[in-house]
Design a protein around this motif. Structure first.
Motif, PDB file in Angstrom:
ATOM      1  N   TYR A   1      64.541  49.935  93.817  1.00 44.71           N
ATOM      2  CA  TYR A   1      65.842  49.827  93.158  1.00 44.71           C
ATOM      3  C   TYR A   1      65.643  49.325  91.737  1.00 44.71           C
ATOM      4  CZ  TYR A   1      67.773  49.925  97.887  1.00 44.71           C
ATOM      5  OH  TYR A   1      68.099  50.276  99.167  1.00 44.71           O
ATOM      6  N   LEU A   2      66.493  49.787  90.829  1.00 40.88           N
ATOM      7  CA  LEU A   2      66.510  49.203  89.496  1.00 40.88           C
ATOM      8  C   LEU A   2      67.232  47.870  89.560  1.00 40.88           C
ATOM      9  CD1 LEU A   2      67.513  52.181  87.155  1.00 40.88           C
ATOM     10  CD2 LEU A   2      65.228  51.277  87.585  1.00 40.88           C
ATOM     11  N   THR A   3      66.813  46.947  88.735  1.00 44.18           N
ATOM     12  CA  THR A   3      67.563  45.715  88.551  1.00 44.18           C
ATOM     13  C   THR A   3      68.657  46.003  87.514  1.00 44.18           C
ATOM     14  OG1 THR A   3      66.133  45.022  86.752  1.00 44.18           O
ATOM     15  CG2 THR A   3      65.506  44.303  88.990  1.00 44.18           C
ATOM     16  N   ALA A   4      69.517  45.043  87.265  1.00 41.59           N
ATOM     17  CA  ALA A   4      70.538  45.215  86.219  1.00 41.59           C
ATOM     18  C   ALA A   4      69.857  45.442  84.866  1.00 41.59           C
ATOM     19  CB  ALA A   4      71.464  44.003  86.173  1.00 41.59           C
ATOM     20  N   ALA A   5      68.791  44.681  84.614  1.00 38.45           N
ATOM     21  CA  ALA A   5      68.035  44.869  83.365  1.00 38.45           C
ATOM     22  C   ALA A   5      67.391  46.251  83.324  1.00 38.45           C
ATOM     23  CB  ALA A   5      66.970  43.784  83.229  1.00 38.45           C
ATOM     24  N   GLY A   6      66.904  46.711  84.475  1.00 37.46           N
ATOM     25  CA  GLY A   6      66.299  48.035  84.551  1.00 37.46           C
ATOM     26  C   GLY A   6      67.307  49.137  84.292  1.00 37.46           C
ATOM     27  N   ASP A   7      68.507  48.962  84.825  1.00 40.05           N
ATOM     28  CA  ASP A   7      69.561  49.951  84.598  1.00 40.05           C
ATOM     29  C   ASP A   7      69.899  50.044  83.110  1.00 40.05           C
ATOM     30  OD1 ASP A   7      71.529  51.822  85.711  1.00 40.05           O
ATOM     31  OD2 ASP A   7      73.005  50.341  85.019  1.00 40.05           O
TER      32      ASP A   7
ATOM     33  N   GLY B   1      58.932  58.130  83.987  1.00 38.61           N
ATOM     34  CA  GLY B   1      59.252  59.003  85.114  1.00 38.61           C
ATOM     35  C   GLY B   1      59.651  58.222  86.351  1.00 38.61           C
ATOM     36  N   VAL B   2      58.932  57.142  86.633  1.00 35.75           N
ATOM     37  CA  VAL B   2      59.264  56.313  87.790  1.00 35.75           C
ATOM     38  C   VAL B   2      60.661  55.737  87.651  1.00 35.75           C
ATOM     39  CG1 VAL B   2      58.690  54.156  88.999  1.00 35.75           C
ATOM     40  CG2 VAL B   2      56.884  55.778  88.412  1.00 35.75           C
TER      41      VAL B   2
ATOM     42  N   ASN C   1      47.140  54.679  91.757  1.00 31.49           N
ATOM     43  CA  ASN C   1      47.703  54.646  90.403  1.00 31.49           C
ATOM     44  C   ASN C   1      49.150  54.167  90.406  1.00 31.49           C
ATOM     45  OD1 ASN C   1      45.300  55.736  89.404  1.00 31.49           O
ATOM     46  ND2 ASN C   1      46.024  57.801  89.757  1.00 31.49           N
ATOM     47  N   PHE C   2      49.854  54.454  91.488  1.00 28.47           N
ATOM     48  CA  PHE C   2      51.288  54.160  91.546  1.00 28.47           C
ATOM     49  C   PHE C   2      51.569  52.671  91.739  1.00 28.47           C
ATOM     50  CE2 PHE C   2      55.450  54.039  93.710  1.00 28.47           C
ATOM     51  CZ  PHE C   2      56.211  54.672  92.734  1.00 28.47           C
ATOM     52  N   VAL C   3      50.843  52.018  92.616  1.00 28.10           N
ATOM     53  CA  VAL C   3      51.125  50.613  92.922  1.00 28.10           C
ATOM     54  C   VAL C   3      50.994  49.719  91.687  1.00 28.10           C
ATOM     55  CG1 VAL C   3      50.401  48.616  94.294  1.00 28.10           C
ATOM     56  CG2 VAL C   3      50.674  50.841  95.390  1.00 28.10           C
ATOM     57  N   PRO C   4      49.930  49.816  90.882  1.00 26.46           N
ATOM     58  CA  PRO C   4      49.871  48.982  89.675  1.00 26.46           C
ATOM     59  C   PRO C   4      51.029  49.274  88.706  1.00 26.46           C
ATOM     60  CG  PRO C   4      47.727  49.942  90.123  1.00 26.46           C
ATOM     61  CD  PRO C   4      48.690  50.579  91.072  1.00 26.46           C
ATOM     62  N   LEU C   5      51.450  50.531  88.657  1.00 20.28           N
ATOM     63  CA  LEU C   5      52.551  50.906  87.779  1.00 20.28           C
ATOM     64  C   LEU C   5      53.848  50.217  88.210  1.00 20.28           C
ATOM     65  CD1 LEU C   5      53.057  54.401  86.364  1.00 20.28           C
ATOM     66  CD2 LEU C   5      54.988  53.195  87.272  1.00 20.28           C
ATOM     67  N   ILE C   6      54.156  50.251  89.508  1.00 29.99           N
ATOM     68  CA  ILE C   6      55.396  49.601  89.942  1.00 29.99           C
ATOM     69  C   ILE C   6      55.255  48.077  89.934  1.00 29.99           C
ATOM     70  CG2 ILE C   6      56.337  51.580  91.180  1.00 29.99           C
ATOM     71  CD1 ILE C   6      55.551  50.214  93.795  1.00 29.99           C
ATOM     72  N   ASN C   7      54.030  47.572  90.115  1.00 32.57           N
ATOM     73  CA  ASN C   7      53.828  46.131  89.957  1.00 32.57           C
ATOM     74  C   ASN C   7      54.196  45.701  88.545  1.00 32.57           C
ATOM     75  OD1 ASN C   7      52.905  45.832  92.592  1.00 32.57           O
ATOM     76  ND2 ASN C   7      50.738  45.793  92.028  1.00 32.57           N
ATOM     77  N   SER C   8      53.786  46.497  87.567  1.00 33.15           N
ATOM     78  CA  SER C   8      54.088  46.207  86.164  1.00 33.15           C
ATOM     79  C   SER C   8      55.594  46.258  85.895  1.00 33.15           C
ATOM     80  CB  SER C   8      53.357  47.204  85.266  1.00 33.15           C
ATOM     81  OG  SER C   8      53.770  47.067  83.936  1.00 33.15           O
ATOM     82  N   LEU C   9      56.250  47.283  86.416  1.00 34.90           N
ATOM     83  CA  LEU C   9      57.704  47.398  86.214  1.00 34.90           C
ATOM     84  C   LEU C   9      58.451  46.260  86.911  1.00 34.90           C
ATOM     85  CD1 LEU C   9      58.121  51.255  86.655  1.00 34.90           C
ATOM     86  CD2 LEU C   9      58.231  49.943  84.516  1.00 34.90           C
ATOM     87  N   GLU C  10      57.948  45.860  88.062  1.00 34.81           N
ATOM     88  CA  GLU C  10      58.577  44.747  88.784  1.00 34.81           C
ATOM     89  C   GLU C  10      58.353  43.430  88.029  1.00 34.81           C
ATOM     90  OE1 GLU C  10      59.372  43.930  93.399  1.00 34.81           O
ATOM     91  OE2 GLU C  10      57.239  43.980  92.872  1.00 34.81           O
ATOM     92  N   ALA C  11      57.169  43.232  87.482  1.00 37.40           N
ATOM     93  CA  ALA C  11      56.875  42.023  86.708  1.00 37.40           C
ATOM     94  C   ALA C  11      57.760  41.931  85.465  1.00 37.40           C
ATOM     95  CB  ALA C  11      55.405  41.989  86.313  1.00 37.40           C
TER      96      ALA C  11
END
Length: 152
Positions: free
Chosen positions: A107-113, A52-53, A78-88
């Motif tokens: 923002y999404l990275t190129a890999a995220g996109d 969802g994020v 709950n949100f901060v650890p989730l985005i920390n994980s996605l950023e890592a």
């Protein structure tokens, strides 16, 4: 007027009281759909929350992390650890917000996109199966409208 007794075929338990409960039916459906999601998306190593994020960031690049969390109904704890994980995992990044330097914009990275495109393709199949279980597109639309009424 007496209620109809409903017996669970697997356990033999009388489930009459909870069988009529909107809350219980939604919770049970959420649990079962969550399990199906996990089995389908396990190769991607993603949770429904992360999914969802990523979708919200893809649709709303540059929005503040508080806005994304609020849209998902997630608490900061709950949100901060989730985005920390996605950023890592290098799927998204935080940048100072143009409107408020004290806030982070996501923002999404190129890999995220690329990752979002992959998971969206997999989700199309999952969504089609859910639509079929509901009885087709019209039933799905009616169901979505009813769920939306419960959310306000």
């Amino acid at each position: 007027m007496s209620a109809t007794v409903v017996i669970d075929d697997r356990s033999g338990l009388d489930i009459s009281l909870i069988d009529r409960s909107v809350l219980f039916q939604i919770r049970r459906s959420q649990t079962l759909l969550g399990r199906r999601f996990q089995s389908r998306f396990s190769d991607f190593g993603i949770t429904p929350g992360e999914y969802g994020v990523l979708l919200l960031i893809a649709s709303n690049p540059g929005r503040k992390q508080t806005e994304i969390a609020d849209a998902l109904g997630m608490q900061r704890a709950n949100f901060v650890p989730l985005i920390n994980s996605l950023e890592a995992r290098h799927l998204m990044e935080r940048r100072p917000s143009a409107q408020d330097k004290r806030s982070n914009a996501l923002y999404l990275t190129a890999a995220g996109d690329a990752f979002v495109k992959e998971i969206c393709a997999a989700e199309e199949t999952f969504e089609a199966e859910c639509t079929a279980r509901l009885g087709g597109a019209k039933a799905r639309e009616a169901f979505m409208l009813l769920l939306a009424r419960l959310s306000v």
